[in-house]
Scaffold this motif. Structure first.
Motif: not given
Lengths: 337, 543
Positions: A2-12, A17-25, A212-219
């Motif tokens: 359950v833990f990773p699923v919850v994490l994944a939802v939080i990451f998404l 949604v917030f704070p949202k990933v931004t695209l760089g230069l 892992d990618i999801l985590t990296a992008v979210a963080l």
């Protein structure tokens, strides 16, 4: 599980949604100027550049590290220029299919820039517009520099780096990067399937890499990094590192026959932790040095790899391991631990 | 000590040592090339309007180089990635110069040709530059070197003008020998400028004519010949004074004139006088040691002699009215070797096409890093890599409490860096930050694999029959390592093949792949031997 699923939802949620990933230069285009001097007053630089030069989207940050202070200024083009550039980009697309329309667009683009069109074929008009756009951008850059020099008494020989990406370049980068990412993941999956030839374990490995990618992008989003080409490199590195621990785990659990499956899992946990800890340690060391020396590219890469490896701890041991144990039991029957 | 002998006698270890030593010597002899991020300079990334064919790409690269480096003296490296991006690296970091270069990149040149001070034709009148060997284009070997031929086609009007201007412009000097007039080829002759050309600078130029490196000037050509054909708006500024004519020209310039070009060595006094007498922008044009200033300021690019044939002397035509206009012209010359002949052909071909690109450049990205900063970057990157490896070694030591396990990991990691750099030296890669990141990525996977292998070997020791079998353990370790390398390569490969649009990253991916291959084929097999060797005595003790 359950833990990773919850994490994944939080990451998404964080990513979209917030704070949202931004695209760089690299992906949206713009100019970045890094001056090796702490101009200190970021806010007033921002005000001056946006009010006097009509620049939109000015970002100023002052980075201090033991090796010195530097000021990082990023800005996007003012509206007039970006409007003209949009018409130009459209014209490039239309050029072969519909030269007349392309010509029209170019003439419009030039008129936004207060230039009269000269006569000629589409190609020469295109070249002329490109040239005018370029000189307008250069003029703007000159003005930015001169404002900075006059306001803050910069010495002309201050160390600096500048980087400019035109928006059309940026969007083609993004398109290309996404295309590459999709093909990469397909190829990766193929290699994993061919190596293990079992559906569920293979899926588990791929799922872990994606997590892992999801985590990296979210963080990255959480810490206010915007995604650049370096981030893409880092994400690909994460895939490589992520599968290492998973391959290790899968091989040990499914291919070894000594001891019980739980003992093997425990043993692997130690090895896996050493592997991940080494990578986290190495990334941490690089993060520290690149922060001190202010090498943005490596700083971004090491931060994102670090994030990804944190995610890997969760994905390998909270998802992949339970899935594999469940799969093993399903195949071989319940074993006493 | 018998063990040590056996380790060095192992071919896997030997191969590894040979590769490391080989890489070291290659790095030492070939040296490494660093990208502008480390050496300082500017990297331009040019986007083409549409994908170019390979032929077009090499043409574009040639033209881009010419535009950035018309006199051939600067340090410019032009390359391409994929079919629609061209990269140009120059050592320049001064913002003003960089911005000048950038506008040169986007500007198509204006070609003109003159004879006896009169214009014969310009770029727009050249219908076609023939590049088909069947129509005479190319170089052929002759007795004393190579003869090259460049045919081109003029439109009616230009052909008539050409025939008229060149009619009988040769004098016979002997039987079948002629001394012919020269045509002068210019790119971007400064028609919208006033050129200040003091006699003092002219004197210096006279001496430089024979050593001007950007083009070969026939010995009989004088500065006056060039001046006659360049048709500049001249200010001669005799004895540091502006004559009445000079001041008039500066004060009331012709309508099309936008700026005043002056030699950079002009003394301050005269500079002030000039700027006081005009409202036009003053542009300084640098003087160079090995090139006449007049050649660079006038845009003179080539001087070509007429032939008795086109001058209607051989065969002899008496009256100009009877001469048939030459539409199809050829420029011919000789060169000592094939390389020079090809170079000459390329230069002239690009020149006649006014340096026009077959596919327009639509946008330019650029990145400038000052030299000092670049150097500092490089030192820090090395320091960073070393520190990262030390941290890994420390973690391994903490985990296994054996210093002799940490040392090989460190050594093998370093050896992988050396081997990748060796490969880069052989392949003449431009090492930039992205490829440094690639090295780090590869070494990272290497460390992963080494820990897994160490662990696999260690664990077998105190376990049941099956896993005591060294071969089996080694096989399993190898399976893990091979699979992990294969996935690394699989993830990076699309970036190399499809990612050319994102230039920098394909360099990253390529470095990673090379590193992973070096690792899995050379250093990891050696590592396995080393680690086996280190662990064996203990295993014996345990038993």
């Amino acid at each position: 599980m359950v833990f990773p699923v919850v994490l994944a939802v939080i990451f998404l949620f964080i990513i979209f949604v917030f704070p949202k990933v931004t695209l760089g230069l690299d992906f949206v285009g713009g100019t970045r100027l890094v001056i090796d001097v702490g101009l200190l007053d970021g806010q007033s630089i921002k005000n001056v550049l946006s009010s006097e030069l009509g620049l939109s989207d000015v970002k100023v940050s002052v980075v201090s590290s033991p090796f010195g202070t530097s000021t990082r200024i990023e800005y996007a083009e003012p509206k007039r220029l970006s409007d003209a550039r949009q018409l130009f980009d459209q014209a490039v697309l239309e050029k072969n299919k519909n030269p007349d329309k392309a010509k029209d667009l170019l003439v419009q683009s030039l008129s936004i820039l207060n230039k009269e069109e000269s006569f000629g074929d589409v190609d020469s008009l295109l070249q002329e517009t490109a040239s005018v756009l370029n000189s307008e951008t250069e003029k703007l850059a000159d003005r930015v520099l001169s404002v900075l020099v006059s306001m803050f008494g910069l010495s002309p020989d201050a160390s600096f780096t500048t980087e400019r990406v035109t928006p059309s370049f940026g969007s083609s980068f993004l398109g290309n990067a996404l295309q590459v990412a999709v093909v990469s993941i397909i190829l990766l999956s193929l290699v994993i399937f061919i190596s293990f030839r079992e559906f569920i374990p293979s899926i588990a490995i791929i799922e872990a890499a994606l997590f892992d990618i999801l985590t990296a992008v979210a963080l990255a989003a959480l810490f206010g990094f915007s995604l650049t080409l370096s981030s893409v490199a880092a994400l690909l590195m994460i895939i490589g590192y992520s599968v290492d621990t998973d391959i290790l785990l899968t091989t040990r659990l499914l291919k070894r026959r000594d001891k019980t499956v739980y003992e093997r899992a425990n043993e692997t946990l130690k090895t896996g932790f050493t592997v991940t800890a080494s990578l986290i340690g190495a990334a941490g060391a690089m993060l520290l040095v690149s922060w001190m020396a202010q090498i943005t590219t490596i700083f971004e890469i090491s931060a994102i790899v670090l994030f990804g490896m944190l995610g890997d701890l969760a994905s390998t041991w909270f998802t992949n391991a339970p899935v594999l144990l469940w799969y093993w039991e399903k195949k071989h029957g319940k074993v006493d631990s | 000590m018998a063990n040590k002998k056996s380790l060095l006698g192992n071919w896997k270890v030997l191969l590894w040592i040979i590769f490391v030593l080989g890489s070291m010597s290659v790095i030492f002899f070939n040296g490494l090339t660093f990208g502008s991020e480390f050496s300082g300079g500017t990297l331009f990334q040019l986007q083409l309007a549409e994908p170019a064919s390979n032929d077009q790409l090499s043409e574009i690269k040639l033209i881009v180089e010419k535009r950035l480096n018309p006199t051939g003296i600067k340090d410019v490296v032009v390359s391409s990635t994929g079919q629609s991006i061209v990269l140009a690296q120059v050592a320049e970091t001064d913002p003003v110069e960089v911005s000048n270069l950038q506008s040169l990149l986007l500007k198509q040149g204006r070609f003109e040709s003159f004879i006896n001070g009169g214009k014969i034709f310009d770029g727009s009148q050249i219908v076609q530059v023939v590049e088909n060997p069947q129509q005479g284009y190319g170089a052929i070997q002759t007795e004393n070197g190579y003869q090259w031929t460049l045919p081109f086609l003029l439109n009616d009007e230009a052909a008539k003008q050409f025939t008229k201007s060149s009619f009988h412009q040769c004098t016979q000097t002997g039987f079948g020998e002629y001394d012919c007039a020269y045509t002068f080829f210019f790119i971007d002759r400064p028609i919208n400028s006033i050129v200040v050309y003091p006699f003092s600078v002219q004197e210096k130029d006279e001496g430089k004519l024979s050593i001007t490196s950007s083009l070969q000037i026939p010995p009989s050509i004088t500065i006056d010949d060039i001046l006659e054909n360049a048709n500049l708006n001249l200010v001669r500024a005799n004895d540091n004074q502006l004559s009445e004519f000079d001041s008039n020209l500066l004060g009331n310039p012709p309508e099309n004139v936008r700026n005043v070009m002056i030699p950079s060595s002009l003394n301050r006094e005269l500079k002030e006088r000039i700027s006081n007498s005009t409202s036009l922008e003053i542009v300084e044009v640098n003087e160079m040691e090995d090139s006449a200033w007049l050649v660079s300021v006038s845009g003179l690019r080539d001087i070509i002699s007429l032939t008795p044939g086109v001058a209607n002397l051989d065969p002899f035509v008496e009256k100009v009215e009877d001469a048939v206009p030459f539409q199809f012209l050829v420029i011919q010359g000789t060169a000592p070797d094939a390389e020079t002949a090809k170079q000459r052909l390329n230069d002239l071909r690009v020149l006649l096409k006014s340096g026009a690109l077959p596919i327009p450049i639509i946008s330019i990205n650029k990145q400038t890093v000052s030299a000092e900063l670049g150097e500092r970057f490089l030192t820090n990157v090395w320091a960073m890599g070393l520190l990262a490896l030390l941290v890994v070694a420390a973690i391994i030591f903490i985990r296994y409490r054996k210093i002799k396990l940490a040392v090989p990991v460190l050594a093998v990691g370093l050896s992988e860096v050396v081997m990748i750099l060796g490969f880069a030296a052989v392949a003449k890669w431009n090492l930039d930050l992205a490829s440094m990141a690639g090295i780090l990525a590869a070494v990272g996977t290497g460390v992963d694999s080494q820990i897994i292998m160490t662990d696999e070997m260690l664990h077998g020791q105190d376990q049941e029959e099956e896993s005591k079998d060294v071969l089996k353990r080694a096989k399993r370790a190898f399976f893990i390592v091979a699979t992990s390398s294969a996935t690394s390569i699989a993830t990076m490969l699309p970036l190399v093949i499809l990612g050319s649009g994102i230039g920098r990253l394909s360099g990253f991916a390529l470095t990673t792949i090379v590193g992973v291959l070096m690792g899995v084929l050379i250093s990891r097999p050696a590592y396995q031997q080393i680690i086996q060797h280190i662990l064996t005595p203990e295993e014996e003790l345990l038993e």
